[in-house]
Design an enzyme around this catalytic site. Structure first.
Site, PDB file in Angstrom:
ATOM      1  N   GLY A   1      -7.943 -65.447  63.545  1.00 34.36           N
ATOM      2  CA  GLY A   1      -7.386 -66.617  64.243  1.00 34.36           C
ATOM      3  C   GLY A   1      -5.891 -66.682  63.999  1.00 34.36           C
TER       4      GLY A   1
ATOM      5  N   ARG B   1      -2.645 -68.406  66.766  1.00 30.36           N
ATOM      6  CA  ARG B   1      -2.530 -69.809  67.186  1.00 30.36           C
ATOM      7  C   ARG B   1      -2.662 -70.722  65.967  1.00 30.36           C
ATOM      8  NH1 ARG B   1      -5.997 -72.930  70.210  1.00 30.36           N
ATOM      9  NH2 ARG B   1      -7.745 -71.500  70.287  1.00 30.36           N
TER      10      ARG B   1
ATOM     11  N   ASN C   1      -9.468 -67.298  58.582  1.00 31.61           N
ATOM     12  CA  ASN C   1      -8.986 -68.601  59.060  1.00 31.61           C
ATOM     13  C   ASN C   1      -9.665 -69.045  60.358  1.00 31.61           C
ATOM     14  OD1 ASN C   1      -6.705 -70.706  59.793  1.00 31.61           O
ATOM     15  ND2 ASN C   1      -6.709 -69.193  61.464  1.00 31.61           N
TER      16      ASN C   1
ATOM     17  N   TYR D   1     -20.096 -78.541  61.388  1.00 34.67           N
ATOM     18  CA  TYR D   1     -18.788 -78.112  60.868  1.00 34.67           C
ATOM     19  C   TYR D   1     -18.736 -78.299  59.342  1.00 34.67           C
ATOM     20  CZ  TYR D   1     -13.659 -77.904  60.537  1.00 34.67           C
ATOM     21  OH  TYR D   1     -12.363 -77.584  60.196  1.00 34.67           O
ATOM     22  N   ALA D   2     -19.171 -79.478  58.874  1.00 30.86           N
ATOM     23  CA  ALA D   2     -19.136 -79.763  57.433  1.00 30.86           C
ATOM     24  C   ALA D   2     -20.008 -78.772  56.668  1.00 30.86           C
ATOM     25  CB  ALA D   2     -19.603 -81.191  57.179  1.00 30.86           C
TER      26      ALA D   2
ATOM     27  N   ILE E   1      -4.081 -81.314  60.189  1.00 29.50           N
ATOM     28  CA  ILE E   1      -2.906 -80.506  60.487  1.00 29.50           C
ATOM     29  C   ILE E   1      -2.705 -80.521  61.997  1.00 29.50           C
ATOM     30  CG2 ILE E   1      -1.833 -78.228  60.239  1.00 29.50           C
ATOM     31  CD1 ILE E   1      -2.545 -79.588  57.525  1.00 29.50           C
TER      32      ILE E   1
HETATM   33  P1  NDP Z   1      -6.954 -73.578  66.425  1.00 26.44           P
HETATM   34  O1  NDP Z   1      -8.047 -74.064  67.303  1.00 26.44           O
HETATM   35  O2  NDP Z   1      -5.569 -74.015  66.687  1.00 26.44           O
HETATM   36  O3  NDP Z   1      -6.996 -71.960  66.369  1.00 26.44           O
HETATM   37  C1  NDP Z   1      -8.202 -71.321  66.089  1.00 26.44           C
HETATM   38  C2  NDP Z   1      -7.972 -69.822  66.011  1.00 26.44           C
HETATM   39  O4  NDP Z   1      -9.224 -69.196  65.669  1.00 26.44           O
HETATM   40  C3  NDP Z   1      -7.521 -69.219  67.325  1.00 26.44           C
HETATM   41  O5  NDP Z   1      -6.611 -68.176  67.054  1.00 26.44           O
HETATM   42  C4  NDP Z   1      -8.810 -68.634  67.902  1.00 26.44           C
HETATM   43  O6  NDP Z   1      -8.595 -67.533  68.776  1.00 26.44           O
HETATM   44  C5  NDP Z   1      -9.500 -68.188  66.632  1.00 26.44           C
HETATM   45  N1  NDP Z   1     -10.947 -68.031  66.803  1.00 26.44           N
HETATM   46  C6  NDP Z   1     -11.849 -68.987  67.145  1.00 26.44           C
HETATM   47  N2  NDP Z   1     -13.075 -68.434  67.254  1.00 26.44           N
HETATM   48  C7  NDP Z   1     -12.947 -67.121  66.968  1.00 26.44           C
HETATM   49  C8  NDP Z   1     -13.834 -66.014  66.964  1.00 26.44           C
HETATM   50  N3  NDP Z   1     -15.141 -66.146  67.243  1.00 26.44           N
HETATM   51  N4  NDP Z   1     -13.342 -64.781  66.661  1.00 26.44           N
HETATM   52  C9  NDP Z   1     -12.027 -64.622  66.378  1.00 26.44           C
HETATM   53  N5  NDP Z   1     -11.130 -65.611  66.372  1.00 26.44           N
HETATM   54  C10 NDP Z   1     -11.580 -66.853  66.688  1.00 26.44           C
HETATM   55  O7  NDP Z   1      -7.413 -74.001  64.943  1.00 26.44           O
HETATM   56  P2  NDP Z   1      -6.529 -74.405  63.657  1.00 26.44           P
HETATM   57  O8  NDP Z   1      -5.396 -73.481  63.520  1.00 26.44           O
HETATM   58  O9  NDP Z   1      -6.294 -75.849  63.641  1.00 26.44           O
HETATM   59  O10 NDP Z   1      -7.621 -74.126  62.500  1.00 26.44           O
HETATM   60  C11 NDP Z   1      -7.668 -72.933  61.787  1.00 26.44           C
HETATM   61  C12 NDP Z   1      -8.648 -73.090  60.642  1.00 26.44           C
HETATM   62  O11 NDP Z   1      -8.275 -74.218  59.842  1.00 26.44           O
HETATM   63  C13 NDP Z   1     -10.086 -73.352  61.097  1.00 26.44           C
HETATM   64  O12 NDP Z   1     -10.988 -72.644  60.253  1.00 26.44           O
HETATM   65  C14 NDP Z   1     -10.262 -74.842  60.899  1.00 26.44           C
HETATM   66  O13 NDP Z   1     -11.606 -75.179  60.624  1.00 26.44           O
HETATM   67  C15 NDP Z   1      -9.386 -75.072  59.681  1.00 26.44           C
HETATM   68  N6  NDP Z   1      -8.936 -76.443  59.541  1.00 26.44           N
HETATM   69  C16 NDP Z   1      -8.092 -77.017  60.486  1.00 26.44           C
HETATM   70  C17 NDP Z   1      -7.658 -78.315  60.316  1.00 26.44           C
HETATM   71  C18 NDP Z   1      -6.733 -78.967  61.277  1.00 26.44           C
HETATM   72  O14 NDP Z   1      -6.485 -80.177  61.103  1.00 26.44           O
HETATM   73  N7  NDP Z   1      -6.170 -78.306  62.259  1.00 26.44           N
HETATM   74  C19 NDP Z   1      -8.086 -79.106  59.148  1.00 26.44           C
HETATM   75  C20 NDP Z   1      -8.943 -78.399  58.221  1.00 26.44           C
HETATM   76  C21 NDP Z   1      -9.331 -77.122  58.426  1.00 26.44           C
HETATM   77  P3  NDP Z   1      -8.119 -67.799  70.320  1.00 26.44           P
HETATM   78  O15 NDP Z   1      -6.655 -68.188  70.204  1.00 26.44           O
HETATM   79  O16 NDP Z   1      -8.313 -66.496  70.997  1.00 26.44           O
HETATM   80  O17 NDP Z   1      -8.966 -68.894  70.848  1.00 26.44           O
END
Ligand code: NDP
Length: 248
Positions: A15, A18, A93, A158-159, A191
């Site tokens: 991930g 993004r 991530n 999710y939890a 975040i």
């Molecule tokens: P975003 O939705 O902004 O980005 C998610 C990223 O994960 C993207 O790059 C997406 O790829 C990738 N992704 C999703 N599914 C898959 C998959 N099956 N295979 C490969 N890549 C995948 O999320 P955040 O940056 O906000 O979150 C990142 C992490 O942080 C997550 O694990 C989330 O649970 C955790 N988190 C986030 C919080 C927040 O407030 N934002 C708080 C606490 C934890 P693509 O761009 O191609 O869709």
């Protein structure tokens, strides 16, 4: 920004094109690391990320990979092994949320979240560890969430996946510690990314009231903590969860 030196190190960030993952990938690039950033399917975001980081083109690789697909993950690592000498850091991530109350939650909402957030950590870590063992060095970092400890309504799937990540990392840390591989979690609070952009403003306001610092965090603030756990000097930190929540 604290300055780290990851030159000569290979880092995989899932991930990584993004949101939080992008900030993590960019922080490693700025610190001299060679980064493989994985994304699921948002090609536009991946291209924007690549474009923005043109100056690091010789140290940046982008891969499309569904981290919930075990066979695809196995293939990814098989190829990686032929491309790099040593894997130093894995940041798991990638994550999704499909919120719904348990009484209404579909099997797909349950399964897709568990597969993407938790089963992917098993697959990504399994093959990473296999590559790290021979070098007696490695850093594995999973991005979990306070939701896994506190629980939130509509987030049972999710939890559960986020609590599972913490338990997984604690067990892994015990398995690989003798080989000088550490495994830790970073737990970001709210975040500002696409991930929470869809929340109604009322809810965002209510969440902010519950944060000691009264604001959402930035992806860069999470990245700084990931780089600390990933650096060589963090050698005595393992099995832990670093909270980056602004004080929830
Ligand atoms: P975003 O939705 O902004 O980005 C998610 C990223 O994960 C993207 O790059 C997406 O790829 C990738 N992704 C999703 N599914 C898959 C998959 N099956 N295979 C490969 N890549 C995948 O999320 P955040 O940056 O906000 O979150 C990142 C992490 O942080 C997550 O694990 C989330 O649970 C955790 N988190 C986030 C919080 C927040 O407030 N934002 C708080 C606490 C934890 P693509 O761009 O191609 O869709």
């Amino acid at each position: 920004m604290i300055s780290y030196d990851f030159s000569g190190q290979n880092i995989v960030v899932t991930g990584g094109t993004r949101g939080i993952g992008r900030a993590i990938a960019e922080a490693f690039l700025a610190a001299g690391g060679r980064v493989v950033a994985i994304y699921a399917g948002n090609r536009q975001a991946a291209e924007a990320f690549t474009d923005h980081n043109r100056q690091f083109a010789d140290r940046l690789t982008i891969r499309q990979l569904d981290v919930s697909d075990y066979e695809a993950v196995a293939d990814f690592y098989q190829k990686l092994e032929t491309e790099i000498e040593q894997l130093h850091v894995l940041v798991s991530n990638a994550g999704i949320r499909r919120d719904n109350v348990v009484g209404m939650m579909t099997r797909d909402e349950w399964q897709s979240v568990l597969d993407t957030n938790l089963t992917s950590l098993y697959a990504m870590s399994k093959f990473a560890v296999q590559q790290m063992l021979g070098h007696r060095y490695g850093r594995i970092i999973a991005i979990t969430s306070p939701s896994g400890q506190l629980g939130f309504p509509g987030q049972a799937n999710y939890a559960a996946s986020k609590a599972g990540q913490v338990a997984f990392i604690k067990s892994l840390a015990r398995e690989v510690g003798r080989k000088k591989i550490t495994a830790n979690c970073v737990s970001p609070g709210f975040i500002d990314t696409d991930f929470i952009a869809s929340l109604p403003e009322e809810q965002r306001k209510a969440y902010r009231q519950n944060i000691a610092l009264r604001r959402f965090g930035t992806p860069e603030e999470v990245a700084a903590c990931v780089l600390f756990l990933a650096c060589e000097q963090a050698a005595y930190v393992t099995g832990s969860t670093l909270q980056v929540t602004g004080g929830i």
